[in-house]
Design an enzyme around this catalytic site. Structure first.
Site, short mmCIF file in Angstrom:
data_model
loop_
_atom_site.label_atom_id
_atom_site.label_comp_id
_atom_site.label_asym_id
_atom_site.label_seq_id
_atom_site.Cartn_x
_atom_site.Cartn_y
_atom_site.Cartn_z
N MET A 250 0.85 -1.20 0.00
CA MET A 250 0.00 0.00 0.00
C MET A 250 0.89 1.25 0.00
SD MET A 250 -3.45 -0.91 2.01
CE MET A 250 -2.89 -0.60 3.67
N HIS B 103 9.08 1.02 3.14
CA HIS B 103 10.09 1.08 4.18
C HIS B 103 10.96 -0.18 4.12
CE1 HIS B 103 7.44 -1.75 6.09
NE2 HIS B 103 6.47 -0.87 6.22
N GLY C 72 10.90 -2.92 5.61
CA GLY C 72 10.17 -4.19 5.52
C GLY C 72 9.87 -4.53 4.07
N HIS C 73 9.32 -3.55 3.33
CA HIS C 73 9.03 -3.78 1.91
C HIS C 73 10.32 -4.07 1.14
CE1 HIS C 73 5.59 -1.00 3.04
NE2 HIS C 73 4.96 -2.07 2.62
N GLN D 135 -10.38 -2.45 2.37
CA GLN D 135 -9.93 -3.07 3.61
C GLN D 135 -9.92 -2.10 4.80
OE1 GLN D 135 -6.07 -4.08 1.63
NE2 GLN D 135 -5.17 -3.63 3.60
N LYS E 92 5.08 -9.67 9.71
CA LYS E 92 4.56 -8.62 10.59
C LYS E 92 3.01 -8.67 10.62
CE LYS E 92 3.80 -4.14 11.86
NZ LYS E 92 2.59 -3.93 11.11
N ASP E 93 2.41 -8.88 9.44
CA ASP E 93 0.96 -9.04 9.35
C ASP E 93 0.66 -10.54 9.28
OD1 ASP E 93 0.24 -6.24 9.26
OD2 ASP E 93 1.24 -6.21 7.33
N SER F 167 4.51 1.41 8.19
CA SER F 167 4.23 2.73 7.62
C SER F 167 3.61 3.64 8.67
CB SER F 167 3.28 2.61 6.44
OG SER F 167 3.76 1.67 5.52
N ARG F 168 2.86 3.06 9.60
CA ARG F 168 2.16 3.87 10.60
C ARG F 168 3.12 4.44 11.66
NH1 ARG F 168 -2.24 -0.10 9.54
NH2 ARG F 168 -3.98 1.11 8.71
O1 PAF Z 1 -0.21 -5.58 3.62
C1 PAF Z 1 -0.64 -4.69 2.85
O2 PAF Z 1 0.04 -3.70 2.58
C2 PAF Z 1 -2.02 -4.84 2.24
O3 PAF Z 1 -2.91 -5.44 3.12
C3 PAF Z 1 -2.01 -5.58 0.89
C4 PAF Z 1 -1.53 -7.01 1.03
C5 PAF Z 1 -1.11 -4.83 -0.09
C6 PAF Z 1 -3.41 -5.62 0.30
O4 PAF Z 1 -3.93 -4.34 0.10
#
Ligand code: PAF
Length: 292
Positions: free
Chosen positions: A30, A34, A36-37, A61, A150-151, A187-188
């Site tokens: 999204m 950072h 993590g990405h 979402q 993390k998620d 990100s938050r």
């Molecule tokens: O983890 C995220 O950034 C979002 O939930 C995702 C997987 C890109 C879906 O919008």
């Protein structure tokens, strides 16, 4: 790097790579990218011929009282970061491009795993995640898709969707990136004031305490949860949403530790809601040993 906001452009770039026999790797994001990405992209870069990354703040979402409008966005910086990371295709669609007929009528039901914990605190969240991820998988056609631990519940929900719907993609879990003091990179985090930033590692510290107790032989989840809540309770700027210990695959809460489990926490630091988790390995060494 090709940057496209167009679904056909994305599809064509990925199809061309597949036609040449390349493996397509995909990192959905999204934005507000950072470390993590970056680690997910680096892994995809190592393993795949073509790496596609999506940047899309998915309205589906977010609940009506959540932070969709204020979710951090910095597309120019993100695209520059993707370029530096060696990404081949950046997909940056608008909401109209992703949902040309408005809110989709057909969505993906995440089932019971999507109703617990994060799904309980954020009704509809995982339906929105599954729906956009299924659409993105349809457009990209990746062999491998990279998601951060993390998620952890999102990862479990997406894995379940891929299994139950026979989607031809391998979901690759990647370890949580952490700041030096243990705070999970998110990100938050950018929204935290200096005082809140100092308070925020209490999430990781409470999880690390649970992992440490498990290594010492504790198996009673009631004890672990009480200890986790106690650590967050000591922090005046923190407000606990939940602590839980779940089975790693089903995300059902457990009373006693037996197999592969995960300790989870969600808390508000000021007005920013953060989540974190660590694996608990009753039979072995934790992957996230406590830092103190
Ligand atoms: O983890 C995220 O950034 C979002 O939930 C995702 C997987 C890109 C879906 O919008």
């Amino acid at each position: 790097m090709e940057v496209t906001g167009d679904r056909d452009g994305l599809r064509e770039a990925c199809e061309a790579a597949r036609a040449e026999g390349q493996t397509v790797g995909f990192v959905p994001t999204m934005g507000a990218l950072h470390a993590g990405h970056r680690s997910l992209i680096a892994r995809a870069r190592e393993e795949c011929g073509l790496v596609a990354v999506s940047i899309f703040v998915n309205p589906l979402q977010f609940g009506p009282s959540e932070d969709l409008a204020s979710y951090p966005r910095d597309p120019d910086r993100d695209v520059a970061l993707l370029e530096r990371a060696g990404v081949d295709v950046a997909f940056t669609p608008s909401a109209d491009e992703m949902y040309p007929s408005g809110r989709p009528e057909v969505t993906v039901d995440p089932g019971p795993i999507g109703e617990r914990l994060e799904g309980g605190s954020r009704p509809g969240h995982f339906r929105g995640v599954c729906t956009v991820v299924a659409k993105l998988f349809g457009l990209v056609g990746p062999s491998r898709a990279y998601f951060g631990e993390k998620d952890a519940q999102q990862l479990a929900v997406v894995r379940r969707m891929v299994t139950d719907l026979d989607l031809p993609v391998e979901v690759v879990p990647c370890p949580t990136a952490r700041e030096r003091d243990g705070l999970a990179v998110s990100s938050r985090n950018a929204r935290l004031s200096p005082d809140e930033r100092q308070a925020a590692p209490c999430l990781y510290e409470s999880l690390a305490r649970a992992a440490w107790l498990v290594e010492g032989g504790e198996r009673d989840v009631g004890v672990l949860k009480a200890e986790m809540a106690k650590r967050v309770g000591m922090e005046p700027l923190a407000r606990l949403d939940y602590v839980a210990v779940v089975d790693e695959d089903t995300f059902e809460e457990v009373d006693r530790l037996r197999g592969r489990s995960r300790a989870l926490i969600a808390a508000h630091i000021g007005s920013t809601r953060l989540i974190d988790n660590v694996p608990l390995r009753p039979g072995g060494v934790s992957e996230n040993p406590p830092r103190d």
